[in-house]
Design a protein around this motif. Structure first.
Motif, PDB file in Angstrom:
ATOM      1  N   GLY A 171       0.887  -1.271   0.005  1.00  0.00           N
ATOM      2  CA  GLY A 171      -0.028   0.175  -0.003  1.00  0.00           C
ATOM      3  C   GLY A 171       1.090   1.281  -0.004  1.00  0.00           C
ATOM      4  N   CYS A 172       0.217   2.359  -0.181  1.00  0.00           N
ATOM      5  CA  CYS A 172       0.807   3.765  -0.084  1.00  0.00           C
ATOM      6  C   CYS A 172      -0.140   4.785   0.352  1.00  0.00           C
ATOM      7  CB  CYS A 172       0.978   4.167  -1.607  1.00  0.00           C
ATOM      8  SG  CYS A 172       1.831   5.618  -1.846  1.00  0.00           S
ATOM      9  N   PRO A 173       0.360   5.575   1.146  1.00  0.00           N
ATOM     10  CA  PRO A 173      -0.466   6.825   1.962  1.00  0.00           C
ATOM     11  C   PRO A 173      -0.842   7.732   1.088  1.00  0.00           C
ATOM     12  CG  PRO A 173       1.822   7.145   2.540  1.00  0.00           C
ATOM     13  CD  PRO A 173       1.902   5.978   1.682  1.00  0.00           C
ATOM     14  N   PHE A 174      -0.114   8.081  -0.382  1.00  0.00           N
ATOM     15  CA  PHE A 174      -0.684   9.264  -0.944  1.00  0.00           C
ATOM     16  C   PHE A 174      -1.330   8.570  -2.358  1.00  0.00           C
ATOM     17  CE2 PHE A 174       4.110   9.255   0.480  1.00  0.00           C
ATOM     18  CZ  PHE A 174       4.086  10.413   0.961  1.00  0.00           C
ATOM     19  N   LYS A 175      -1.940   9.838  -2.952  1.00  0.00           N
ATOM     20  CA  LYS A 175      -3.205   9.675  -3.519  1.00  0.00           C
ATOM     21  C   LYS A 175      -3.028  10.101  -5.072  1.00  0.00           C
ATOM     22  CE  LYS A 175      -6.202  10.207   0.238  1.00  0.00           C
ATOM     23  NZ  LYS A 175      -5.022  10.170   1.321  1.00  0.00           N
ATOM     24  N   CYS A 176      -1.893   9.874  -5.586  1.00  0.00           N
ATOM     25  CA  CYS A 176      -1.708  10.384  -6.928  1.00  0.00           C
ATOM     26  C   CYS A 176      -2.677   9.765  -7.937  1.00  0.00           C
ATOM     27  CB  CYS A 176      -0.422  10.199  -7.541  1.00  0.00           C
ATOM     28  SG  CYS A 176       1.130  10.495  -6.139  1.00  0.00           S
ATOM     29  N   GLU A 177      -3.489  10.501  -8.426  1.00  0.00           N
ATOM     30  CA  GLU A 177      -4.604  10.044  -9.000  1.00  0.00           C
ATOM     31  C   GLU A 177      -4.636   9.059 -10.460  1.00  0.00           C
ATOM     32  OE1 GLU A 177      -7.533  13.260 -10.058  1.00  0.00           O
ATOM     33  OE2 GLU A 177      -7.065  14.137  -8.255  1.00  0.00           O
ATOM     34  N   PHE A 178      -3.326   9.017 -10.857  1.00  0.00           N
ATOM     35  CA  PHE A 178      -2.959   8.251 -12.014  1.00  0.00           C
ATOM     36  C   PHE A 178      -2.568   6.700 -11.450  1.00  0.00           C
ATOM     37  CE2 PHE A 178       0.516  10.843 -10.846  1.00  0.00           C
ATOM     38  CZ  PHE A 178       1.398   9.921 -10.601  1.00  0.00           C
ATOM     39  N   CYS A 179      -2.478   6.518 -10.287  1.00  0.00           N
ATOM     40  CA  CYS A 179      -1.842   5.189  -9.750  1.00  0.00           C
ATOM     41  C   CYS A 179      -2.756   4.696  -8.957  1.00  0.00           C
ATOM     42  CB  CYS A 179      -0.680   5.759  -8.859  1.00  0.00           C
ATOM     43  SG  CYS A 179       0.142   4.479  -7.790  1.00  0.00           S
ATOM     44  N   LEU A 180      -2.732   3.035  -9.253  1.00  0.00           N
ATOM     45  CA  LEU A 180      -3.595   2.248  -8.678  1.00  0.00           C
ATOM     46  C   LEU A 180      -3.413   2.250  -6.939  1.00  0.00           C
ATOM     47  CD1 LEU A 180      -4.143  -1.350 -10.190  1.00  0.00           C
ATOM     48  CD2 LEU A 180      -5.631   0.545  -9.269  1.00  0.00           C
ATOM     49  N   SER A 181      -2.162   2.376  -6.438  1.00  0.00           N
ATOM     50  CA  SER A 181      -1.722   2.506  -5.167  1.00  0.00           C
ATOM     51  C   SER A 181      -2.589   3.905  -4.337  1.00  0.00           C
ATOM     52  CB  SER A 181      -0.419   2.515  -4.817  1.00  0.00           C
ATOM     53  OG  SER A 181       0.190   1.347  -5.272  1.00  0.00           O
ATOM     54  N   ALA A 182      -3.031   4.884  -5.095  1.00  0.00           N
ATOM     55  CA  ALA A 182      -3.728   5.821  -4.600  1.00  0.00           C
ATOM     56  C   ALA A 182      -5.115   5.410  -3.996  1.00  0.00           C
ATOM     57  CB  ALA A 182      -4.032   6.828  -5.681  1.00  0.00           C
ATOM     58  N   LEU A 183      -5.444   4.000  -4.394  1.00  0.00           N
ATOM     59  CA  LEU A 183      -6.672   3.778  -3.594  1.00  0.00           C
ATOM     60  C   LEU A 183      -6.490   3.001  -2.358  1.00  0.00           C
ATOM     61  CD1 LEU A 183      -8.032   2.206  -7.036  1.00  0.00           C
ATOM     62  CD2 LEU A 183      -8.531   4.606  -6.180  1.00  0.00           C
ATOM     63  N   ASP A 214       7.870  -2.383  -2.445  1.00  0.00           N
ATOM     64  CA  ASP A 214       7.080  -1.476  -1.648  1.00  0.00           C
ATOM     65  C   ASP A 214       7.162  -0.129  -2.385  1.00  0.00           C
ATOM     66  OD1 ASP A 214       8.714  -3.292   0.162  1.00  0.00           O
ATOM     67  OD2 ASP A 214       7.923  -2.372   1.829  1.00  0.00           O
ATOM     68  N   ARG A 215       5.923   0.472  -2.172  1.00  0.00           N
ATOM     69  CA  ARG A 215       5.865   1.382  -3.152  1.00  0.00           C
ATOM     70  C   ARG A 215       6.409   2.887  -2.508  1.00  0.00           C
ATOM     71  NH1 ARG A 215       2.520   0.800  -7.176  1.00  0.00           N
ATOM     72  NH2 ARG A 215       4.125   1.872  -7.988  1.00  0.00           N
ATOM     73  N   THR A 216       6.697   2.833  -1.287  1.00  0.00           N
ATOM     74  CA  THR A 216       7.411   3.872  -0.760  1.00  0.00           C
ATOM     75  C   THR A 216       8.225   3.647   0.468  1.00  0.00           C
ATOM     76  OG1 THR A 216       5.387   4.205   0.595  1.00  0.00           O
ATOM     77  CG2 THR A 216       5.862   6.075  -1.185  1.00  0.00           C
ATOM     78  N   PHE A 217       9.662   3.033   0.045  1.00  0.00           N
ATOM     79  CA  PHE A 217      10.390   2.515   0.676  1.00  0.00           C
ATOM     80  C   PHE A 217      10.864   3.510   2.149  1.00  0.00           C
ATOM     81  CE2 PHE A 217      14.812   2.005   1.999  1.00  0.00           C
ATOM     82  CZ  PHE A 217      14.934   0.716   2.728  1.00  0.00           C
ATOM     83  N   SER A 288      -3.337  15.506  -7.464  1.00  0.00           N
ATOM     84  CA  SER A 288      -3.374  15.117  -6.082  1.00  0.00           C
ATOM     85  C   SER A 288      -2.227  14.691  -5.864  1.00  0.00           C
ATOM     86  CB  SER A 288      -4.339  14.194  -5.617  1.00  0.00           C
ATOM     87  OG  SER A 288      -5.725  14.650  -6.101  1.00  0.00           O
ATOM     88  N   ARG A 289      -0.916  14.985  -6.482  1.00  0.00           N
ATOM     89  CA  ARG A 289       0.397  14.421  -5.955  1.00  0.00           C
ATOM     90  C   ARG A 289       0.910  15.419  -5.026  1.00  0.00           C
ATOM     91  NH1 ARG A 289       4.150  10.550  -7.068  1.00  0.00           N
ATOM     92  NH2 ARG A 289       6.281  11.276  -7.062  1.00  0.00           N
ATOM     93  N   LYS A 290       1.281  15.216  -3.847  1.00  0.00           N
ATOM     94  CA  LYS A 290       1.961  16.249  -2.998  1.00  0.00           C
ATOM     95  C   LYS A 290       3.485  15.963  -3.100  1.00  0.00           C
ATOM     96  CE  LYS A 290      -1.361  17.002   0.553  1.00  0.00           C
ATOM     97  NZ  LYS A 290      -2.652  16.088   0.258  1.00  0.00           N
TER      98      LYS A 290
END
Ligand code: SF4
Length: 490
Positions: A171-183, A214-217, A288-290
């Protein structure tokens, strides 16, 4: 044998982590479950024949963006020749917007989301009753401690010949709208000590290349440091038989403690994949990419100057609100930071991702077939998008290949994007090809182009010869040990 787990990997060297998780968590059904992987491009009849050789009652297919088309054909044929075989689907490609998909229509059951618990449960019901009433089952997400780790299922052959994927978190806590992990909305770590014990035993069995998915090591620095220390200890204990680790990083989060850890790694031991995606603040807000662009740039510069890590940085063209000019600006900014590779990606509309909310306003037009690449948008028409696609392809061949290190700065001059785009347009006009350009021909074409641009023919040849003569290239400045380099090229 009752259950066969299968998937079509993109390459032989990619060993499916997802299937191994399912097998590890089959519980009492594990003994009657087998795993058989295929590679895309194989003949459909051969795949079906090999599946049926197991005489399975259930076949579980892992469906991903790269195999959905071919898997659809395989399942269609399988259901024709052996309609009694029950097909269960799972995987990210069928977890969203599933009802409209042909592959779902022709299959018996579908598990969306996590399959670790739900797949064995569904198989038990299919085999022993009561027969499941629903076709679609939302995968249950168990506590992480309940998921059995799959690493012992990597065979000696996998360890020797294939990329070993591992994950310390999902999983990933970020919400980049083009990415499945955003969900996912958050990340879930596995118990670190248990995970590292598995890494220890993989290492003891001879594994030397660990690719973390891992999406965000670098989310939890304490965890990142402990994992890095694991590899540093291995490097110290076995300097002649080094390990190599690959991690995905968010670029604007590199506290000093992490930098200190990173700087201890020698050449050829560490690779980072870093997503920048866009340097355009307006685009970042839209999707929505921070990202703190200044911090991200500073960190990339620090990594190139102060560490030995090999860096592969991602940019995406085709995002809503990104013009060719603003993309070029970001590309040039990134090029100036000097990463080893720039991965120039074209936006894809992954099923379930919220990017489609911009479809109307930004005129997003996607290919209806996988991998759903963007074809045009409000700011970039179809023809221009195709020029960008060719740029990306040629960039891989010329820049990321590391074969033109001395020539590349001459080719790119002071504005990398604009010069490479001109070269890309010229190369396409003069070869009519984006694939299957043999290296010798490519070298000849680069030489010809430099000459067309005004460089003396002999000077151009000498420059290219200097690359041929074994230059110190960006790509090989941090060479992985030979065996690893071979696998990294996978
Ligand atoms: S692009 Fe990276 S940071 Fe953004 S949601 Fe996806 S995995 Fe997370």
């Amino acid at each position: 044998m009752s259950i066969l787990l299968t998937t079509l990997n993109a390459r032989y060297t990619h060993a499916s982590l997802g299937l191994r998780y399912l097998l590890a968590n089959m519980g009492e059904l594990q003994e009657q479950t087998r795993l058989q992987e295929f590679v895309i491009g194989a003949k459909t009849t051969e795949i079906v024949e090999r599946i049926l050789a197991y005489s399975p009652r259930i076949v579980g297919f892992g469906i991903y963006i790269w195999n959905v088309e071919e898997s659809t054909k395989v399942i269609a044929m399988l259901k024709r020749v052996a309609p009694h075989v029950i097909v269960v689907l799972g995987g990210p490609e069928v977890s969203y917007e599933s009802n409209e998909q042909e592959i779902v229509k022709i299959s018996d059951y579908l598990i969306t989301g996590w399959g670790d618990v739900t797949f064995p449960k569904l198989c038990g019901e299919i085999l022993n009753g009561p027969k499941p009433l629903m076709k679609t089952h939302a995968g249950v997400q168990p506590p992480m401690a309940d998921i059995k780790l799959p690493y012992s299922l990597y065979t000696d052959d996998d360890i020797k010949n294939r990329t070993l994927y591992v994950e310390a978190s999902r999983g990933c806590p970020f919400k980049c709208e083009f990415c499945l992990s955003a969900l996912d909305k958050t990340a879930w770590p596995f118990a670190l000590d248990a995970f590292l014990a598995e890494m220890e035993s993989l290492h003891a069995r001879g594994a030397r290349l660990f690719k973390f998915v891992d999406r965000t090591f670098n989310l939890n620095i304490k965890t990142s440091l402990k994992i890095m220390q694991f590899f540093l200890d291995k490097l110290e204990a076995n300097p002649d038989d080094p390990v190599y680790a690959h991690f995905e990083l968010v670029p604007d989060h590199l506290p000093d403690a992490l930098k200190e850890g990173i700087s201890k790694f020698p050449h050829g031991a560490l690779q980072f994949e870093i997503g920048i995606q866009s340097f355009n603040p307006a685009v970042q807000t839209l999707v929505s990419r921070k990202q703190d662009n200044q911090k991200a740039a500073d960190n990339i510069r620090w990594l190139t100057e102060q560490s030995h890590a090999h860096m592969h940085v991602d940019l995406i063209a085709g995002l809503p609100g990104e013009t060719v000019e603003s993309f070029a600006e970001g590309f040039n900014k990134l090029w100036a930071l000097n990463p080893h590779e720039i991965q120039f990606g074209i936006l894809k509309r992954l099923r379930g991702t919220p990017i489609i909310r911009h479809t109307q306003e930004y005129g997003l037009v996607f290919d209806p077939y996988a991998p759903y690449t963007i074809l045009a948008n409000r700011d970039i028409d179809f023809a221009t998008m195709q020029r960008l696609v060719r740029f990306a392809r040629y960039w891989d061949l010329v820049a990321n290949s590391g074969r033109f290190t001395n020539t590349l700065p001459v080719l790119l001059g002071d504005t990398a994007f604009e010069h490479f785009m001109a070269f890309s347009d010229w190369l396409y006009a003069n070869t009519d090809a984006t694939h299957r350009i043999a290296l010798e021909r490519l070298v000849a074409m680069v030489g010809k182009y430099l000459h067309v641009r005004g460089m003396d023919k002999l000077d151009a040849e000498a420059l290219l010869a200097s690359d041929y003569a074994g230059p110190k290239t960006k790509a090989v400045e941090t060479p992985a040990p030979k065996r690893q380099a071979r696998r990294l090229a996978a």
